[in-house]
Motif scaffolding. Sequence first.
Motif, PDB file in Angstrom:
ATOM      1  N   TYR A 234      89.442-128.811 -25.090  1.00 53.19           N
ATOM      2  CA  TYR A 234      88.884-127.884 -24.021  1.00 53.19           C
ATOM      3  C   TYR A 234      88.738-128.703 -22.781  1.00 53.19           C
ATOM      4  CZ  TYR A 234      87.910-123.832 -26.999  1.00 53.19           C
ATOM      5  OH  TYR A 234      87.886-122.657 -27.878  1.00 53.19           O
ATOM      6  N   ASP A 235      88.471-130.136 -22.810  1.00 52.82           N
ATOM      7  CA  ASP A 235      88.468-130.725 -21.868  1.00 52.82           C
ATOM      8  C   ASP A 235      89.506-130.998 -20.797  1.00 52.82           C
ATOM      9  OD1 ASP A 235      85.641-131.359 -22.292  1.00 52.82           O
ATOM     10  OD2 ASP A 235      86.038-133.263 -23.202  1.00 52.82           O
ATOM     11  N   LYS A 236      90.624-130.668 -21.466  1.00 53.02           N
ATOM     12  CA  LYS A 236      92.054-130.546 -20.913  1.00 53.02           C
ATOM     13  C   LYS A 236      92.126-129.245 -20.016  1.00 53.02           C
ATOM     14  CE  LYS A 236      93.619-134.126 -23.964  1.00 53.02           C
ATOM     15  NZ  LYS A 236      94.717-134.355 -25.071  1.00 53.02           N
ATOM     16  N   VAL A 237      91.440-128.353 -20.031  1.00 51.06           N
ATOM     17  CA  VAL A 237      91.594-126.963 -19.571  1.00 51.06           C
ATOM     18  C   VAL A 237      90.744-126.933 -18.293  1.00 51.06           C
ATOM     19  CG1 VAL A 237      91.491-124.499 -19.873  1.00 51.06           C
ATOM     20  CG2 VAL A 237      92.232-125.942 -21.561  1.00 51.06           C
ATOM     21  N   PRO A 238      91.482-126.912 -17.368  1.00 50.20           N
ATOM     22  CA  PRO A 238      90.552-127.105 -16.050  1.00 50.20           C
ATOM     23  C   PRO A 238      89.973-125.558 -15.519  1.00 50.20           C
ATOM     24  CG  PRO A 238      92.878-127.040 -15.559  1.00 50.20           C
ATOM     25  CD  PRO A 238      92.829-127.064 -16.831  1.00 50.20           C
ATOM     26  N   TYR A 239      90.223-124.619 -16.187  1.00 50.39           N
ATOM     27  CA  TYR A 239      89.929-123.252 -15.713  1.00 50.39           C
ATOM     28  C   TYR A 239      88.526-122.621 -16.361  1.00 50.39           C
ATOM     29  CZ  TYR A 239      94.842-123.961 -13.941  1.00 50.39           C
ATOM     30  OH  TYR A 239      95.934-124.860 -13.569  1.00 50.39           O
ATOM     31  N   LYS A 240      88.177-121.639 -15.633  1.00 53.21           N
ATOM     32  CA  LYS A 240      86.873-121.052 -16.063  1.00 53.21           C
ATOM     33  C   LYS A 240      86.645-120.004 -17.342  1.00 53.21           C
ATOM     34  CE  LYS A 240      84.159-122.389 -12.936  1.00 53.21           C
ATOM     35  NZ  LYS A 240      82.823-123.201 -13.261  1.00 53.21           N
ATOM     36  N   PHE A 241      88.204-119.640 -17.650  1.00 54.95           N
ATOM     37  CA  PHE A 241      88.308-118.734 -18.932  1.00 54.95           C
ATOM     38  C   PHE A 241      87.931-119.241 -19.933  1.00 54.95           C
ATOM     39  CE2 PHE A 241      92.570-120.710 -18.611  1.00 54.95           C
ATOM     40  CZ  PHE A 241      92.567-120.973 -20.145  1.00 54.95           C
ATOM     41  N   LYS A 242      87.815-120.518 -20.114  1.00 54.76           N
ATOM     42  CA  LYS A 242      87.420-121.275 -21.533  1.00 54.76           C
ATOM     43  C   LYS A 242      85.880-121.295 -21.561  1.00 54.76           C
ATOM     44  CE  LYS A 242      86.794-126.106 -19.594  1.00 54.76           C
ATOM     45  NZ  LYS A 242      87.191-127.403 -19.590  1.00 54.76           N
ATOM     46  N   ARG A 243      85.164-121.034 -20.667  1.00 49.90           N
ATOM     47  CA  ARG A 243      83.655-121.208 -20.744  1.00 49.90           C
ATOM     48  C   ARG A 243      82.969-120.554 -22.045  1.00 49.90           C
ATOM     49  NH1 ARG A 243      82.212-118.856 -16.126  1.00 49.90           N
ATOM     50  NH2 ARG A 243      82.041-117.131 -17.225  1.00 49.90           N
ATOM     51  N   THR A 244      83.390-119.363 -22.201  1.00 52.92           N
ATOM     52  CA  THR A 244      82.739-118.824 -23.454  1.00 52.92           C
ATOM     53  C   THR A 244      82.851-119.391 -24.514  1.00 52.92           C
ATOM     54  OG1 THR A 244      82.768-116.624 -22.005  1.00 52.92           O
ATOM     55  CG2 THR A 244      82.418-116.499 -24.561  1.00 52.92           C
ATOM     56  N   ARG A 245      84.390-119.786 -24.768  1.00 59.90           N
ATOM     57  CA  ARG A 245      84.737-120.412 -26.041  1.00 59.90           C
ATOM     58  C   ARG A 245      84.131-121.678 -26.179  1.00 59.90           C
ATOM     59  NH1 ARG A 245      89.513-118.447 -28.386  1.00 59.90           N
ATOM     60  NH2 ARG A 245      89.617-116.057 -28.373  1.00 59.90           N
ATOM     61  N   VAL A 246      84.016-122.416 -24.956  1.00 61.27           N
ATOM     62  CA  VAL A 246      83.311-123.775 -24.904  1.00 61.27           C
ATOM     63  C   VAL A 246      81.799-123.663 -25.673  1.00 61.27           C
ATOM     64  CG1 VAL A 246      82.377-125.757 -23.490  1.00 61.27           C
ATOM     65  CG2 VAL A 246      84.753-124.915 -23.348  1.00 61.27           C
ATOM     66  N   ASN A 247      81.130-122.604 -24.975  1.00 65.40           N
ATOM     67  CA  ASN A 247      79.763-122.372 -25.298  1.00 65.40           C
ATOM     68  C   ASN A 247      79.870-122.156 -26.876  1.00 65.40           C
ATOM     69  OD1 ASN A 247      78.836-122.831 -22.904  1.00 65.40           O
ATOM     70  ND2 ASN A 247      78.707-120.902 -22.396  1.00 65.40           N
ATOM     71  N   GLN A 248      80.625-121.461 -27.314  1.00 68.68           N
ATOM     72  CA  GLN A 248      80.802-120.933 -28.722  1.00 68.68           C
ATOM     73  C   GLN A 248      80.866-122.244 -29.719  1.00 68.68           C
ATOM     74  OE1 GLN A 248      84.336-119.186 -29.876  1.00 68.68           O
ATOM     75  NE2 GLN A 248      83.645-118.206 -32.116  1.00 68.68           N
ATOM     76  N   LEU A 249      81.811-123.176 -29.172  1.00 71.18           N
ATOM     77  CA  LEU A 249      81.786-124.308 -29.991  1.00 71.18           C
ATOM     78  C   LEU A 249      80.596-125.328 -29.961  1.00 71.18           C
ATOM     79  CD1 LEU A 249      84.007-126.422 -31.315  1.00 71.18           C
ATOM     80  CD2 LEU A 249      84.285-127.413 -29.080  1.00 71.18           C
ATOM     81  N   LEU A 250      80.008-125.325 -28.688  1.00 69.35           N
ATOM     82  CA  LEU A 250      78.580-125.999 -28.574  1.00 69.35           C
ATOM     83  C   LEU A 250      77.537-125.597 -29.354  1.00 69.35           C
ATOM     84  CD1 LEU A 250      78.619-126.641 -24.645  1.00 69.35           C
ATOM     85  CD2 LEU A 250      79.308-128.206 -26.227  1.00 69.35           C
ATOM     86  N   ALA A 251      77.403-124.264 -29.567  1.00 69.16           N
ATOM     87  CA  ALA A 251      76.505-123.628 -30.397  1.00 69.16           C
ATOM     88  C   ALA A 251      76.697-123.967 -31.573  1.00 69.16           C
ATOM     89  CB  ALA A 251      76.483-122.041 -30.235  1.00 69.16           C
ATOM     90  N   PHE A 252      78.051-123.871 -32.278  1.00 65.55           N
ATOM     91  CA  PHE A 252      78.460-124.455 -33.527  1.00 65.55           C
ATOM     92  C   PHE A 252      77.955-125.919 -33.843  1.00 65.55           C
ATOM     93  CE2 PHE A 252      82.428-124.986 -36.396  1.00 65.55           C
ATOM     94  CZ  PHE A 252      81.548-125.174 -37.648  1.00 65.55           C
ATOM     95  N   GLY A 253      78.490-126.673 -32.812  1.00 67.68           N
ATOM     96  CA  GLY A 253      78.068-128.036 -32.943  1.00 67.68           C
ATOM     97  C   GLY A 253      76.368-128.113 -33.131  1.00 67.68           C
ATOM     98  N   ALA A 254      75.804-127.603 -32.199  1.00 69.69           N
ATOM     99  CA  ALA A 254      74.253-127.759 -32.257  1.00 69.69           C
ATOM    100  C   ALA A 254      73.688-127.381 -33.605  1.00 69.69           C
ATOM    101  CB  ALA A 254      73.618-126.705 -31.177  1.00 69.69           C
ATOM    102  N   ARG A 255      74.265-126.249 -34.252  1.00 69.16           N
ATOM    103  CA  ARG A 255      74.048-125.850 -35.430  1.00 69.16           C
ATOM    104  C   ARG A 255      74.038-126.791 -36.480  1.00 69.16           C
ATOM    105  NH1 ARG A 255      76.593-123.230 -39.455  1.00 69.16           N
ATOM    106  NH2 ARG A 255      78.238-122.169 -37.784  1.00 69.16           N
TER     107      ARG A 255
END
Length: 612
Positions: A234-255
């Motif tokens: 995800y860090d290699k994608v520079p555009y905003k459309f990734k935001r929701t998917r990144v948040n999904q991954l971060l929530a998963f990682g936090a869990r």
Amino acid sequence: MKTTAFIFFILVSVSFYGQEREAVDFLRRYELDAAQSMILQIETDFQAPLLWQLNMLYKFDFSSGVSPPQSNLTSTSVYSNFYQLVNEGDFLFYSMEGENLKALEKYQEALQYAEKNDNVQLACEALKKILTLHRIYYLYDNQTYTQYLEKYGSLAYDDFEMANYHYYNLILNFKNYYTDQWKLASQEWLDTYFKTHKEPYLMARVYNVYASYYEELEQYDKTNVYIEKAATAYDKVPYKFKRTRVNQLLAFGARIAASQNKTDAMARYLADFDTTLANKTDLQFKSLYHYYSSVLDTFQGDYKSAYHNYYKYEVSQDSSRRYRYDNLLNDLEVKYQTAEKEKQLLVEKQRATANRNALIAALLLLLVGGVVSVLLQKNTAKKRQLAEQEALLKQERVDNLLKQQELLSIDAMISGQEKERQRVANELHDDLGSLMATIKLHFDNSKISKKDPALKNAQKLLEEAYQKIRGMAHTKNSGVMSDQGLLPAIKKMAQVITETNALEVTVENFGMGDRLENSLELNLFRMVQELLANAIKHAQASKVVIQLTQHKDSLNIIIEDNGKGFDRSKVVTNDTGMGLTTIEKRIEHLEGSFTVDSILGKGTSILIDIPV
């Protein structure tokens, strides 16, 4: 001269067509800068729909509520017309007032348009939109994605599209839960593909699915590895459309970090969260952000912050689901109050000690009086607190009693309705039916000429009356009271209504194998019967869809119509039937949930979910 001009026109058209196809090729790979450069070379009249899609991916912000131009399919460009439909679908799907069914209809219309024009590239783009919608909102509910997944697999025209197919084949069958449905062949195909192709956005989504799979297998080392791989991609994608998917991954990682008591990892994941509300899917992950922040605060002993974060999480949740988390909220509140009391007691103790040391030598009596005053104050506060708690308990008992009385009244009403149906059916069948049969027998045995036209007409009318009485008796005593069960009874009722040509009623079922307990089937049948009656009388709909889905321990019923919708706050209580309020109380009595989603002019969706 005319021939030369015609040839020139054809060459220019072919050139623009090639540029549009190449622009979409960049868009599908999320190479947005290259796509923009190509779109700006296209004829100006064809640019707008493609630029809207491009800007949507750049910003992925629907908070302004500005919708794309309404599609009219009048352009001479197939690509322009296609993206008019897709843009409308994206807006309906991702905007804050998201309408999934209407979005799905737009995507389906775009798919039909692409197929009509024999454009495989655009058909694949429409199919990915449809499958993404199913992935986000219908992942656990049904198998309606199957036909689209199979079609996508048959149309995938290069390795990139085939990689996307294998991604959807994994997530839509696995559903983040069913490890026995994991498609190993798709995983192996993707592993081979990523060795030679670097598609960071696709790679990140695939690794997220891998991590979820290994979590279900309780192989947490692999889970953490693939979470980190997905984050790196995800860090290699520079555009905003990734935001929701990144948040999904971060929530998963936090869990996962929370389950392993790794507070440092939790803090790192939560620090990277983007809490911007730019589309409706952001609401869910902002809610999860507050939830896991509350958990982290609890681990760290900051119960006040934990309480506030959990309160924000609760506010953002649907009211029908809040009861699942009440225990955690109460636990946090108790811990917070305990910490505050301990802090207050410590302060008071220190103050008392200081006062005692200062006053021992001077005023012993005043010290004793102060201690007595403090004790009296604490005793009074304790008594007041006990009185308030007792009052709250009394109020809860009264509320529970009223609720039980209301449910008993509803039970009595429904029982009375069923008894009345049975009584009317028996009287029609046993009394009036027998009388009509006797009259018919006398007619048949009469010595009057059988050729008399009047006698024939009388016999015909008598037969029709007898059949109608039998039909009324069976109708009054129909449904799940016979041995046919809930699903056949609903299908039969739908067939009868559809045959009147007043309303088309479609019944879809998923997993409806075993019969339910008879009284439960009867209750559900009467509820569906009442909701259909409401649609016929009030909705002015032309189509109703009934979906019944039986899971392992729950039954899900969805009733949707395309009618005029209504404002529930203005609905008058119906005293002659169940009514929405009565149905809701019955479902609450069955420990289920009842949700009404109706928008004026756009139809009504009713969801019933009960444990079985």
